[in-house]
Scaffold this active site. Structure first.
Site, PDB file in Angstrom:
ATOM      1  N   HIS A 235       0.725  -1.279  -0.059  1.00 33.87           N
ATOM      2  CA  HIS A 235       0.094   0.036   0.029  1.00 33.87           C
ATOM      3  C   HIS A 235       0.950   1.357  -0.007  1.00 33.87           C
ATOM      4  O   HIS A 235       1.867   1.423   0.736  1.00 33.87           O
ATOM      5  CB  HIS A 235      -1.026  -0.081   1.319  1.00 33.87           C
ATOM      6  N   CYS A 273      -3.656   2.506  -4.767  1.00 36.32           N
ATOM      7  CA  CYS A 273      -4.490   3.553  -3.809  1.00 36.32           C
ATOM      8  C   CYS A 273      -4.563   4.811  -4.644  1.00 36.32           C
ATOM      9  O   CYS A 273      -3.658   5.533  -4.404  1.00 36.32           O
ATOM     10  CB  CYS A 273      -4.140   3.442  -2.383  1.00 36.32           C
ATOM     11  N   HIS A 300      -7.514   0.540  -4.419  1.00 36.20           N
ATOM     12  CA  HIS A 300      -8.453   1.329  -3.505  1.00 36.20           C
ATOM     13  C   HIS A 300      -8.973   2.585  -4.075  1.00 36.20           C
ATOM     14  O   HIS A 300      -7.816   3.370  -4.714  1.00 36.20           O
ATOM     15  CB  HIS A 300      -7.340   1.896  -2.407  1.00 36.20           C
ATOM     16  N   ASP A 347     -12.506   2.463  -0.355  1.00 36.02           N
ATOM     17  CA  ASP A 347     -11.566   2.896   0.438  1.00 36.02           C
ATOM     18  C   ASP A 347     -12.336   3.730   1.693  1.00 36.02           C
ATOM     19  O   ASP A 347     -13.173   3.141   2.315  1.00 36.02           O
ATOM     20  CB  ASP A 347     -10.638   3.852  -0.237  1.00 36.02           C
ATOM     21  N   HIS A 348     -12.108   4.954   1.549  1.00 39.91           N
ATOM     22  CA  HIS A 348     -12.876   5.817   2.782  1.00 39.91           C
ATOM     23  C   HIS A 348     -14.140   6.262   2.234  1.00 39.91           C
ATOM     24  O   HIS A 348     -14.196   6.389   0.955  1.00 39.91           O
ATOM     25  CB  HIS A 348     -11.979   6.901   3.136  1.00 39.91           C
ATOM     26  N   TYR A 364     -14.249   5.007   7.878  1.00 42.82           N
ATOM     27  CA  TYR A 364     -15.017   3.727   7.579  1.00 42.82           C
ATOM     28  C   TYR A 364     -16.433   3.825   7.733  1.00 42.82           C
ATOM     29  O   TYR A 364     -17.058   2.821   8.736  1.00 42.82           O
ATOM     30  CB  TYR A 364     -14.306   2.676   8.184  1.00 42.82           C
TER      31      TYR A 364
END
Ligand code: DNO
Length: 388
Positions: A235, A273, A300, A347-348, A364
């Site tokens: 990551h 990501c 992501h 992801d978020h 999250y």
């Protein structure tokens, strides 16, 4: 072929439940055994137990995020050889349970860092935010890291001083709390003494040395992963530049290239990501996909919006600096060429609607992530109909 849609689940203590993830339309879950201390072996029984919980809800455990790398391994100190042996054992156990993709990072001490975990957007939704002046003020005036001033330009120090003079104690306290957040999946925070001791333990470890430690780790574990049919996915650093004087070595296209080249193997791969990489204007995501696409094992997909001061907030999935339409298009073509459905997570997400009444792990939320996932799903379907 569409991406395999997943969401991250932090385990039985997560207030976002597996049934919520299922209702979001996910087929897969991304999780980790956060209860096992970093450096120890993940036993088969514990992996099976977690897997069964997910399967009971009609989904599968698609990706491990993360199988964490200990600070000893990153520093090559203390018990690092034992930790590497245990890491290999965990890989064997995960493979024995049928899990295929393993995410990890190589960020010293801290994982992702933000200064505000409930930054109010014009819509009233809330997002994660990194304000550079606030973070430098935290470093210089709250953490009081020795020699921190050497890591910043006089202009950056001046912005931090201005921030310090113009903000109330409560705001400073909030930045302090947010910057000290512990690792994902824990609700703990570091204490200043812990952070300072951890930073001190990296004295003498510069970028080149940390990279050498990562490559050593990869030379050890990648052949094992390859023989087990696993894919490792590193990551990127978040944010993708040095933090608190610590080197960061998974930030740029060149870093990713170096990592792939260090141990040529289908098992030595990347977690793409878009949110982390996209914070650097010099990271061209399209050329990263074009050049390193064969090594991407996990996606992501989120967006950020940055300004000239180096601040950024997490934007709507389809409305930030990352051209998400172009990225998803390139990824769909990549998957077609590779004949693989890559696992993806939004992801978020923002805090929206009922998310405001709940305390989830920062980033999250259930509804915010559902919105991001649904937008990405629509984008994929729309693009696929044009591409086919
Ligand atoms: C943030 C996450 C990261 C990521 C780790 C992977 O929300 O994307 O914390 O899980 O860096 O090891």
């Amino acid at each position: 072929m569409f991406m395999q849609e997943t969401m991250r689940w932090f385990g039985p203590h997560d207030i976002v439940r597996l049934s919520d993830i299922r209702q979001a339309g996910c087929e897969g879950v991304v999780t980790a055994l956060h209860q096992i201390p970093v450096g120890e072996v993940w036993p088969i029984a514990a992996i099976e137990e977690r897997k069964a919980m997910i399967e009971k809800e009609g989904m599968s455990w698609t990706v491990v995020e993360s199988l964490p790398v200990s600070e000893d391994i990153k520093r090559q100190s203390g018990d690092y050889k034992t930790h590497i042996a245990y890491y290999k054992e965990s890989l064997q156990n995960l493979a024995a349970c049928g899990i295929k993709v393993i995410t990890y990072n190589f960020m010293p001490v801290m994982d992702w860092v933000r200064t505000d975990i409930s930054y109010t957007l014009p819509s009233g939704g809330k997002a994660l935010y990194f304000e550079r002046a606030a973070f430098i003020a935290f470093d210089l005036f709250m953490l009081k890291r020795p020699l921190a001033e050497n890591d910043y330009t006089p202009a950056a120090i001046a912005t931090a001083e201005h921030w310090w003079e113009t903000h109330a104690d409560a705001e400073k306290q909030a930045v302090f709390q947010n910057a000290m957040l512990g690792l994902p999946g824990s609700t703990g925070r570091f204490t200043p003494a812990e952070i300072l001791a951890a930073l001190d333990s990296y004295k003498g470890i510069d970028t080149a040395r940390l990279k050498a430690h990562l490559f050593y780790f990869l030379r050890e574990v990648v052949p094992v992963a390859e023989s087990l049919g696993l894919k490792m996915a590193v990551h990127p650093d978040d944010p993708p530049y040095p933090v608190l004087g610590l080197p960061r070595i998974v930030s740029t296209a060149q870093d990713l290239r170096d990592i792939i080249a260090s141990v040529p193997s289908p098992a030595n791969g990347l977690c793409f990501c878009s949110g982390s990489l996209g914070v650097r204007p010099d990271n061209d995501l399209m050329s990263i996909i074009a050049e390193l696409g064969a090594h991407i094992h996990f996606l992501h997909l989120r967006n950020t919006r940055r300004d000239e001061q180096g601040n950024f907030f997490e934007a709507d999935h389809l409305n930030g600096d990352v051209d998400m339409v172009a990225v998803v298009r390139a990824l769909l073509l990549l998957m077609k060429e590779r004949r693989v459905a890559l696992p993806v997570r939004p992801d978020h997400g923002h805090q929206l609607l009922d998310d405001h009444t709940k305390t989830t792990y920062p980033g999250y939320s259930a509804i915010g992530r559902l919105k991001g996932l649904a937008e990405l799903r629509g984008l994929q379907r729309g693009l696929a109909s044009i591409l086919s």
